[in-house]
Every structure is written in structure tokens, then in C-alpha cells.
Design an enzyme around this catalytic site. Structure first.
Site, PDB file in Angstrom:
ATOM      1  N   MET A   1       0.841  -1.204   0.000  1.00  0.00           N
ATOM      2  CA  MET A   1       0.000   0.000   0.000  1.00  0.00           C
ATOM      3  C   MET A   1       0.875   1.252   0.000  1.00  0.00           C
ATOM      4  SD  MET A   1      -3.417  -0.943   2.060  1.00  0.00           S
ATOM      5  CE  MET A   1      -2.797  -0.757   3.713  1.00  0.00           C
TER       6      MET A   1
ATOM      7  N   LEU B   1       6.660   3.327   1.611  1.00  0.00           N
ATOM      8  CA  LEU B   1       7.518   2.155   1.811  1.00  0.00           C
ATOM      9  C   LEU B   1       8.565   2.373   2.898  1.00  0.00           C
ATOM     10  CD1 LEU B   1       8.071   1.211  -1.945  1.00  0.00           C
ATOM     11  CD2 LEU B   1       6.317   0.359  -0.366  1.00  0.00           C
TER      12      LEU B   1
ATOM     13  N   GLU C   1      11.756  -0.130   5.334  1.00  0.00           N
ATOM     14  CA  GLU C   1      12.686  -1.266   5.250  1.00  0.00           C
ATOM     15  C   GLU C   1      11.967  -2.619   5.243  1.00  0.00           C
ATOM     16  OE1 GLU C   1      16.086  -2.031   4.979  1.00  0.00           O
ATOM     17  OE2 GLU C   1      16.081  -0.016   4.142  1.00  0.00           O
TER      18      GLU C   1
ATOM     19  N   HIS D   1       9.057  -3.362   3.762  1.00  0.00           N
ATOM     20  CA  HIS D   1       8.690  -3.614   2.366  1.00  0.00           C
ATOM     21  C   HIS D   1       9.932  -3.974   1.540  1.00  0.00           C
ATOM     22  CE1 HIS D   1       5.431  -0.593   3.485  1.00  0.00           C
ATOM     23  NE2 HIS D   1       4.714  -1.615   3.059  1.00  0.00           N
TER      24      HIS D   1
ATOM     25  N   ASP E   1       2.112  -9.359   9.204  1.00  0.00           N
ATOM     26  CA  ASP E   1       0.681  -9.565   9.018  1.00  0.00           C
ATOM     27  C   ASP E   1       0.441 -11.071   8.887  1.00  0.00           C
ATOM     28  OD1 ASP E   1      -0.285  -6.653   8.631  1.00  0.00           O
ATOM     29  OD2 ASP E   1       1.437  -6.817   7.303  1.00  0.00           O
TER      30      ASP E   1
ATOM     31  N   ARG F   1       8.179  -2.429  11.904  1.00  0.00           N
ATOM     32  CA  ARG F   1       8.062  -1.326  10.952  1.00  0.00           C
ATOM     33  C   ARG F   1       6.677  -1.349  10.318  1.00  0.00           C
ATOM     34  NH1 ARG F   1      13.841  -2.346  10.107  1.00  0.00           N
ATOM     35  NH2 ARG F   1      14.862  -0.421  10.780  1.00  0.00           N
TER      36      ARG F   1
HETATM   37  P1  AMP Z   1       1.354  -2.901   3.478  1.00  0.00           P
HETATM   38  O1  AMP Z   1       1.933  -1.844   2.579  1.00  0.00           O
HETATM   39  O2  AMP Z   1       1.314  -2.500   4.909  1.00  0.00           O
HETATM   40  O3  AMP Z   1       0.059  -3.469   2.947  1.00  0.00           O
HETATM   41  O4  AMP Z   1       2.391  -4.100   3.436  1.00  0.00           O
HETATM   42  C1  AMP Z   1       2.767  -4.701   2.226  1.00  0.00           C
HETATM   43  C2  AMP Z   1       3.513  -5.972   2.536  1.00  0.00           C
HETATM   44  O5  AMP Z   1       4.668  -5.664   3.330  1.00  0.00           O
HETATM   45  C3  AMP Z   1       2.678  -6.970   3.355  1.00  0.00           C
HETATM   46  O6  AMP Z   1       2.954  -8.285   2.900  1.00  0.00           O
HETATM   47  C4  AMP Z   1       3.176  -6.756   4.755  1.00  0.00           C
HETATM   48  O7  AMP Z   1       3.032  -7.889   5.588  1.00  0.00           O
HETATM   49  C5  AMP Z   1       4.649  -6.458   4.506  1.00  0.00           C
HETATM   50  N1  AMP Z   1       5.206  -5.729   5.635  1.00  0.00           N
HETATM   51  C6  AMP Z   1       4.744  -4.587   6.197  1.00  0.00           C
HETATM   52  N2  AMP Z   1       5.485  -4.255   7.268  1.00  0.00           N
HETATM   53  C7  AMP Z   1       6.438  -5.216   7.386  1.00  0.00           C
HETATM   54  C8  AMP Z   1       7.510  -5.450   8.304  1.00  0.00           C
HETATM   55  N3  AMP Z   1       7.741  -4.633   9.307  1.00  0.00           N
HETATM   56  N4  AMP Z   1       8.268  -6.538   8.119  1.00  0.00           N
HETATM   57  C9  AMP Z   1       8.027  -7.398   7.091  1.00  0.00           C
HETATM   58  N5  AMP Z   1       7.051  -7.241   6.206  1.00  0.00           N
HETATM   59  C10 AMP Z   1       6.257  -6.162   6.339  1.00  0.00           C
END
Ligand code: AMP
Length: 281
Positions: free
Chosen positions: A30, A33, A35, A37, A150, A184
Site C-alpha cells: 500500500m 515504503l 525497510e 517492504h 501480518d 516497521r
Molecule cells: P502494506 O503496505 O502494509 O500493505 O504491506 C505490504 C507488505 O509488506 C505486506 O505483505 C506486509 O506484511 C509487509 N510488511 C509490512 N510491514 C512489514 C515489516 N515490518 N516486516 C516485514 N514485512 C512487512
């Protein structure tokens, strides 16, 4: 790095970057971004000949009164970061590209989607399943990368990928944390400085649950109550849930925890809702 906003541009760009049958790894995000991501992107880079990333704040996975409008967005910075990682293709659709007028389909995931985040945010995982299915159909990757941060989302994705026979391999990447343990998250940017100072308590509480588990505590209710109390002692009183769930099924263990469980929590700090989890084993 090719960028695409429309479906036509995406298909052209996909054909260009995968020409000659190159394997494609995909990281849906989403945006805004960090670290975490980028750790997914780097893993995809290692395991595939080319990498696609999507940036889309998906309205279908936000409920009424949630933070769809205020979710942080920073497209220019995101594109710079992805370029520096050597990403081949970035898809940045607007909502009308993925949900044009007349769109009338929904997906409902049961089972693993019902407890935890599913109970706390009704419809959330159906919205995730809908957008990820569409992105998989459009991008057609060999591998797709998701974060353990997640954990339940990973289980939901594996469930519908299997149920709907989607030809993609789902890869789960460990949670990336700040030096003080805070997982993060794009939403961390919206914490006030006081709440940012309190936020590392989430991970401390999870580590405490893991310590109790290692010392022999197998009663899920005791672990849930201890997590709740420790959060409250740290001044975090707006708790959506503290849960002990079985990793593959995401249902509560029946009595004593067997070898393995997940401790999960969701807490509100000001306007921001944070989630985190740890494996107990
Ligand atoms: P989001 O932009 O929050 O929807 O996250 C996109 C992807 O990045 C999802 O698969 C999340 O689980 C992963 N993600 C978000 N934060 C982290 C993190 N701190 N460590 C590892 N993966 C993450």
C-alpha cells in the site's frame, strides 16, 4: 524501471520485463515504503529474474471509520526507493482502474479469516482477498512475497490461493523491526512522539509471552490476560485484542497449547492502530 497505471500499460510492461520467459516475483504493497517492504523486494530480487511491485491503498479492505483517507501516501519517494532496489515494474493503479463502475464481485474467506483481525475488522480480509486475487490475475507472478508482520493475512492468502487454485507460490518474509523492537509499519509515521515512545511496549509484551511459554506456561487464557495487563501497565489501554491462536488454522487452541502457537495483538495509540505477533515455540 517501468511504471504502469492502466491495465493496458501494465500488460505491455509485463510483456517487456518478462520477455524470454523470465520468472517474475511480485510484492503487493500500500506504499509509503519502509525497510520492511524493501526486505520483501530484496527477497523477490534474489529468487526471481524480475520483480514487480504494486502500490495501491485498497479501499475494499478498509471499513467505515477506518483510516483509508488518512493512510500515509508518498508515491515519489516510493518510486525512488524501488528504483534503487532494481525493481523492474511498478503498478500504481487508481481505485477506478481496479474497481470500475459496475464492479459487482466479492470474495469471502472463512476459516483462517474469522478470528483476530478478521473479528476486529469485519470484511477486511475479504477486501484483501479481492485485491490480491485481481493483482495475481493481472501480474501472473511465479512467487509472491508477504510479511510475517501480518501473519493472519499470510494465512488468508495461502488459503484462497489454494482454494481457488491460483498458480502462485506464496513466500512469507520475517518481520522487520526498528532498533527498539517496534515492527516497521507505514502507520508508525502517524504516531505522535509520545505514542512513538510507548509503542515498543507491543513487542516487549509479545517477548514476555514468548518467555512465559518457554518457561512452561501452556494456558492460552493466562497468556492472553498477562499480555493485556502488561499493555495496560505500559499505558496502552485501548486494546482491540490480545490472542493466542493456532498458526495454521488461526483458531484458539482447544485447552492447553500444543508445541506451537501465535501470540497476536492489536492496540490503538491515538489515531493509529498497530498490530504485531510472535511465534511461541
Ligand atoms: P502494506 O503496505 O502494509 O500493505 O504491506 C505490504 C507488505 O509488506 C505486506 O505483505 C506486509 O506484511 C509487509 N510488511 C509490512 N510491514 C512489514 C515489516 N515490518 N516486516 C516485514 N514485512 C512487512
Amino acid at each position: 524501471m517501468k511504471t504502469a497505471t492502466t491495465l493496458f500499460q501494465l500488460e505491455q510492461a509485463r510483456q517487456d520485463v518478462t520477455a524470454g520467459g523470465k520468472s517474475l516475483g511480485f510484492v503487493p504493497t500500500m506504499g509509503c515504503l519502509h525497510e520492511g517492504h524493501l526486505s520483501l523486494v530484496r527477497r523477490a530480487r534474489q529468487e526471481n529474474a524480475c520483480v514487480a511491485v504494486s502500490i495501491f491503498v485498497n479501499p475494499a479492505q478498509f471499513g467505515p471509520g477506518e483510516d483509508f483517507e488518512t493512510y500515509p501516501r508518498n508515491l515519489e519517494r516510493d518510486l525512488d526507493l524501488l528504483w534503487a532496489e532494481g525493481v523492474d515494474l511498478v503498478f500504481t493503479p487508481t481505485p477506478d482502474v481496479l474497481y470500475p463502475e459496475g464492479f459487482a464481485t466479492s470474495i469471502h474467506v472463512g476459516g483462517v479469516a474469522e478470528q483476530g483481525e478478521g473479528a476486529s475488522r469485519p470484511g477486511h480480509f475479504d477486501g484483501v482477498a479481492l485485491v490480491v486475487t485481481k493483482l495475481f490475475n493481472l501480474i501472473r507472478p511465479e512467487h509472491a512475497y508477504f510479511g510475517q508482520k501480518d501473519a493472519q493475512q499470510c494465512a488468508v492468502i495461502k488459503q484462497f490461493v489454494s482454494d481457488l487454485n491460483i498458480p502462485v507460490q506464496v513466500v512469507v518474509v520475517p518481520t522487520s523491526r526498528e532498533a527498539d523492537g517496534l515492527a516497521r509499519s507505514s502507520r508508525n509515521l502517524r504516531l505522535t512522539s509520545e505514542d512513538r515512545a510507548r509503542a515498543p511496549a507491543l513487542y516487549c509484551v509479545l517477548q514476555e509471552a514468548a518467555r512465559l511459554f518457554r518457561n512452561g506456561e501452556r494456558n492460552p487464557e493466562i497468556l492472553e490476560t498477562t499480555m493485556r495487563q502488561t499493555l495496560q501497565e505500559a499505558g496502552l489501554t485501548r486494546i482491540d485484542y490480545t490472542s493466542i491462536l493456532t498458526p495454521e488454522t488461526f483458531i484458539p487452541p482447544d485447552g492447553k497449547i500444543p508445541e506451537k502457537a501465535l501470540a497476536l495483538l492489536a492496540v490503538r495509540l491515538g489515531e493509529v492502530r498497530l498490530i504485531d505477533n510472535i511465534v511461541l515455540e
